[in-house]
Enzyme design. Sequence first.
Site, PDB file in Angstrom:
ATOM      1  N   ALA A   1      -1.837  -7.410  -9.899  1.00 43.48           N
ATOM      2  CA  ALA A   1      -2.325  -8.621  -9.399  1.00 43.48           C
ATOM      3  C   ALA A   1      -1.929  -8.620  -7.777  1.00 43.48           C
ATOM      4  O   ALA A   1      -2.798  -8.845  -6.970  1.00 43.48           O
ATOM      5  CB  ALA A   1      -1.759  -9.588 -10.124  1.00 43.48           C
TER       6      ALA A   1
ATOM      7  N   GLU B   1       1.857  -0.414 -15.200  1.00 43.92           N
ATOM      8  CA  GLU B   1       2.143  -1.691 -15.894  1.00 43.92           C
ATOM      9  C   GLU B   1       1.124  -2.063 -17.099  1.00 43.92           C
ATOM     10  O   GLU B   1       1.261  -2.925 -17.477  1.00 43.92           O
ATOM     11  CB  GLU B   1       2.573  -2.775 -15.000  1.00 43.92           C
ATOM     12  CG  GLU B   1       3.920  -2.448 -14.213  1.00 43.92           C
ATOM     13  CD  GLU B   1       4.160  -3.659 -13.322  1.00 43.92           C
ATOM     14  OE1 GLU B   1       5.243  -3.964 -13.086  1.00 43.92           O
ATOM     15  OE2 GLU B   1       3.138  -4.611 -12.898  1.00 43.92           O
TER      16      GLU B   1
ATOM     17  N   THR C   1       6.511   6.612   0.260  1.00 43.81           N
ATOM     18  CA  THR C   1       6.979   5.528   1.201  1.00 43.81           C
ATOM     19  C   THR C   1       8.522   5.585   1.130  1.00 43.81           C
ATOM     20  O   THR C   1       9.069   6.255   0.002  1.00 43.81           O
ATOM     21  CB  THR C   1       6.713   3.976   0.366  1.00 43.81           C
ATOM     22  OG1 THR C   1       7.429   4.162  -0.844  1.00 43.81           O
ATOM     23  CG2 THR C   1       5.317   3.692   0.399  1.00 43.81           C
TER      24      THR C   1
ATOM     25  N   THR D   1      10.416  -7.935  -2.607  1.00 43.93           N
ATOM     26  CA  THR D   1       9.412  -8.066  -3.788  1.00 43.93           C
ATOM     27  C   THR D   1       7.992  -7.954  -3.490  1.00 43.93           C
ATOM     28  O   THR D   1       7.566  -8.815  -2.566  1.00 43.93           O
ATOM     29  CB  THR D   1       9.700  -9.065  -4.599  1.00 43.93           C
ATOM     30  OG1 THR D   1      11.208  -9.459  -5.047  1.00 43.93           O
ATOM     31  CG2 THR D   1       9.063  -9.185  -5.999  1.00 43.93           C
TER      32      THR D   1
ATOM     33  N   ASP E   1       3.671  -3.187  -2.931  1.00 41.74           N
ATOM     34  CA  ASP E   1       2.270  -3.415  -3.660  1.00 41.74           C
ATOM     35  C   ASP E   1       1.240  -3.825  -2.491  1.00 41.74           C
ATOM     36  O   ASP E   1       0.228  -3.512  -2.369  1.00 41.74           O
ATOM     37  CB  ASP E   1       2.428  -4.356  -4.649  1.00 41.74           C
ATOM     38  CG  ASP E   1       3.114  -3.938  -5.919  1.00 41.74           C
ATOM     39  OD1 ASP E   1       3.492  -3.002  -6.155  1.00 41.74           O
ATOM     40  OD2 ASP E   1       3.915  -5.099  -6.344  1.00 41.74           O
TER      41      ASP E   1
ATOM     42  N   GLY F   1       8.618 -14.424  -2.014  1.00 37.21           N
ATOM     43  CA  GLY F   1       7.494 -14.617  -3.102  1.00 37.21           C
ATOM     44  C   GLY F   1       6.821 -13.245  -3.242  1.00 37.21           C
ATOM     45  O   GLY F   1       7.097 -12.191  -2.795  1.00 37.21           O
TER      46      GLY F   1
END
Length: 291
Positions: free
Chosen positions: A41, A137, A206, A235, A239, A274
């Site tokens: 997501a 995942e 990375t 966090t 991504d 977040g």
Amino acid sequence: MAVWNLGSINIDNVYRVPHLPAPGETLGASDFSQGLGGKGANMSVAIARAAARVAHIGAVGVDGKWTVERLMEYGVDTRWIEVLKDTATGHANIAVADDGENQIVLFSGSNKAMTDEMIGGALAEASPGDTFLTQNETNGQRVAAEMAKRLGLKVVYAAAPFDSIAVQQVLDFVDLLVLNEVEAEQLEENLDKPLAALGVDDIVVTLGAKGCRWLNAAGQETHVPAVSVTPVDTTGAGDTFTGYLVAGLDRGMPMRQALGLATQAGALMVTRLGTADVIPDLKEIEDAKLG
């Protein structure tokens, strides 16, 4: 073109703590929030915010219908997300320390309930030249990667959470492999060969505060320096980086330019608390004037 992302969808429960809990320690949290997460997501949101078209292939439980609505609000095509009645939505309990480090307990739930039919139904709508992206995942990664390659899509694999066997199962179909420094070392050790000998056209490693390095099919290595920022929460930064990289390439950017954009997006992301809900868009990156 378009990006087809077979990826996880999680409900993130985020706890702010003074330090990461030690074994056996009961630790009080100073703050709590709940939001949309999951590596898949997060990447879909990042791709959409980087102005590329992205269709998400995934599954949630009935308790996660709101996550699908949230993805749609962010510009993600959600037509290939199944709502499963007998499986809970995947979720993560995330402890974020004052120094920005995090600790995560993950429950896969509906992310591991994908069927070949669900994946095939989505990819049947893809066109040659589109991009297929997946992470570790969900289930169905090898089937999807093989199918995408056969259909003429560029296959991108983000090797996280890292599992050497999972990487090896898709490696023959991968055009771009993205992994962090520790994962790269583990993969080289497990396969007993350097990254340059894996037969993958492009590999991006990375390096956190040191930026990233890119290895191309010709054996050339390029280092892209990091952008200096004060981290608040790491966090979702990886991504965000991967999502922006894939979006940039899908929009026709040269690799070096896409890596530069992805580096700026990841840097801005670590200044925010977040996950998917705070991934920056292109205007925010431009306004921040990073790097």
